[in-house]
Scaffold this active site. Structure first.
Site, mmCIF file in Angstrom:
data_model
loop_
_atom_site.group_PDB
_atom_site.id
_atom_site.type_symbol
_atom_site.label_atom_id
_atom_site.label_comp_id
_atom_site.label_asym_id
_atom_site.label_seq_id
_atom_site.Cartn_x
_atom_site.Cartn_y
_atom_site.Cartn_z
ATOM 1 N N ASN A 42 22.871 -39.687 -11.401
ATOM 2 C CA ASN A 42 24.054 -38.823 -11.555
ATOM 3 C C ASN A 42 24.859 -38.779 -10.267
ATOM 4 O O ASN A 42 24.319 -38.798 -9.155
ATOM 5 C CB ASN A 42 23.667 -37.419 -12.028
ATOM 6 C CG ASN A 42 22.647 -36.712 -11.161
ATOM 7 O OD1 ASN A 42 21.781 -37.333 -10.566
ATOM 8 N ND2 ASN A 42 22.749 -35.401 -11.094
ATOM 9 N N ILE A 43 26.186 -38.740 -10.436
ATOM 10 C CA ILE A 43 27.121 -38.738 -9.314
ATOM 11 C C ILE A 43 28.053 -37.545 -9.500
ATOM 12 O O ILE A 43 28.858 -37.523 -10.446
ATOM 13 C CB ILE A 43 27.930 -40.055 -9.256
ATOM 14 C CG1 ILE A 43 26.995 -41.261 -9.173
ATOM 15 C CG2 ILE A 43 28.888 -40.028 -8.065
ATOM 16 C CD1 ILE A 43 27.703 -42.611 -9.309
ATOM 17 N N GLU A 55 22.771 -41.398 -17.180
ATOM 18 C CA GLU A 55 22.724 -42.279 -18.350
ATOM 19 C C GLU A 55 24.013 -43.077 -18.490
ATOM 20 O O GLU A 55 24.010 -44.271 -18.786
ATOM 21 C CB GLU A 55 22.508 -41.464 -19.627
ATOM 22 C CG GLU A 55 21.200 -40.704 -19.669
ATOM 23 C CD GLU A 55 21.301 -39.289 -19.124
ATOM 24 O OE1 GLU A 55 22.011 -39.076 -18.110
ATOM 25 O OE2 GLU A 55 20.651 -38.399 -19.690
ATOM 26 N N CYS A 94 26.488 -38.043 -23.300
ATOM 27 C CA CYS A 94 25.722 -39.289 -23.091
ATOM 28 C C CYS A 94 25.169 -39.812 -24.418
ATOM 29 O O CYS A 94 25.131 -41.024 -24.642
ATOM 30 C CB CYS A 94 24.606 -39.069 -22.080
ATOM 31 S SG CYS A 94 25.219 -38.877 -20.396
HETATM 32 N N1 THU Z 1 22.784 -34.734 -15.764
HETATM 33 C C1 THU Z 1 22.502 -36.048 -15.989
HETATM 34 O O1 THU Z 1 22.720 -36.900 -15.124
HETATM 35 N N2 THU Z 1 21.975 -36.384 -17.182
HETATM 36 C C2 THU Z 1 21.653 -35.501 -18.166
HETATM 37 O O2 THU Z 1 21.213 -35.912 -19.220
HETATM 38 C C3 THU Z 1 21.843 -34.073 -17.963
HETATM 39 C C4 THU Z 1 22.592 -33.692 -16.751
HETATM 40 C C5 THU Z 1 23.316 -34.349 -14.454
HETATM 41 C C6 THU Z 1 24.760 -33.923 -14.449
HETATM 42 C C7 THU Z 1 24.796 -33.053 -13.213
HETATM 43 O O3 THU Z 1 25.011 -33.888 -12.082
HETATM 44 C C8 THU Z 1 23.411 -32.468 -13.118
HETATM 45 O O4 THU Z 1 22.586 -33.259 -13.944
HETATM 46 C C9 THU Z 1 23.314 -31.028 -13.545
HETATM 47 O O5 THU Z 1 23.878 -30.830 -14.803
#
Ligand code: THU
Length: 137
Positions: A42-43, A55, A94
């Site tokens: 995640n970014i 994802e 996602c």
């Molecule tokens: N996040 C993801 O990368 N994937 C998920 O399936 C749920 C949430 C990230 C987004 C954000 O950067 C952090 O988790 C908190 O919501």
């Protein structure tokens, strides 16, 4: 690649997470039907809404590399600097991106159960009655 190895790749991918706001680090490992694996993390962004989940980073890396056939994605998430939580499932956005590129009855979403072992779900089970490309065909 089996589910355990794919989940390990997702756990490792968490290390690259950029999450200075939520401090929740997520990693994903996307398995293409040709055996290639694309990882993502995640970014986040100071403006919040441009944040992209792990994802989608994995999917967009793969799709922009010309990949179109996918078998499974493993996801791992938890507090930054800590170990992975159990059953961190993909958000709705996602799941919709997965629906665009994967066959919902066949594509598997691999999560860690409480013991860190892989637990697989079919996309069609976690996104029932999804709207996809076939609706516009
Ligand atoms: N996040 C993801 O990368 N994937 C998920 O399936 C749920 C949430 C990230 C987004 C954000 O950067 C952090 O988790 C908190 O919501």
């Amino acid at each position: 690649m089996d589910h355990a190895a794919l989940l390990k790749a997702a756990v490792d991918a968490r290390k690259a997470s950029y999450c200075p706001y939520s401090h929740f680090a997520v990693g994903a490992a996307l398995l293409c039907s040709d055996g290639t694996v694309y990882i993502g993390a995640n970014i986040e962004n100071a403006s919040f809404s441009p944040t992209v989940c792990a994802e989608r980073v994995a999917f967009f890396k793969a799709v922009s590399d010309g990949k179109r056939d996918f078998t499974a994605i493993a996801v791992s998430g938890g507090r930054e600097g800590g170990g992975p939580d159990a059953l961190v499932a993909p958000c709705g956005v996602c799941r919709q991106v997965m629906m665009e590129f994967a066959k919902p009855d066949a594509f598997e979403v691999v999560l860690a159960d409480g013991g860190g072992n892989p637990k697989a779900y079919r996309l069609s089970d976690i996104l029932p009655l999804g709207f996809g490309p076939e609706n516009l065909a």
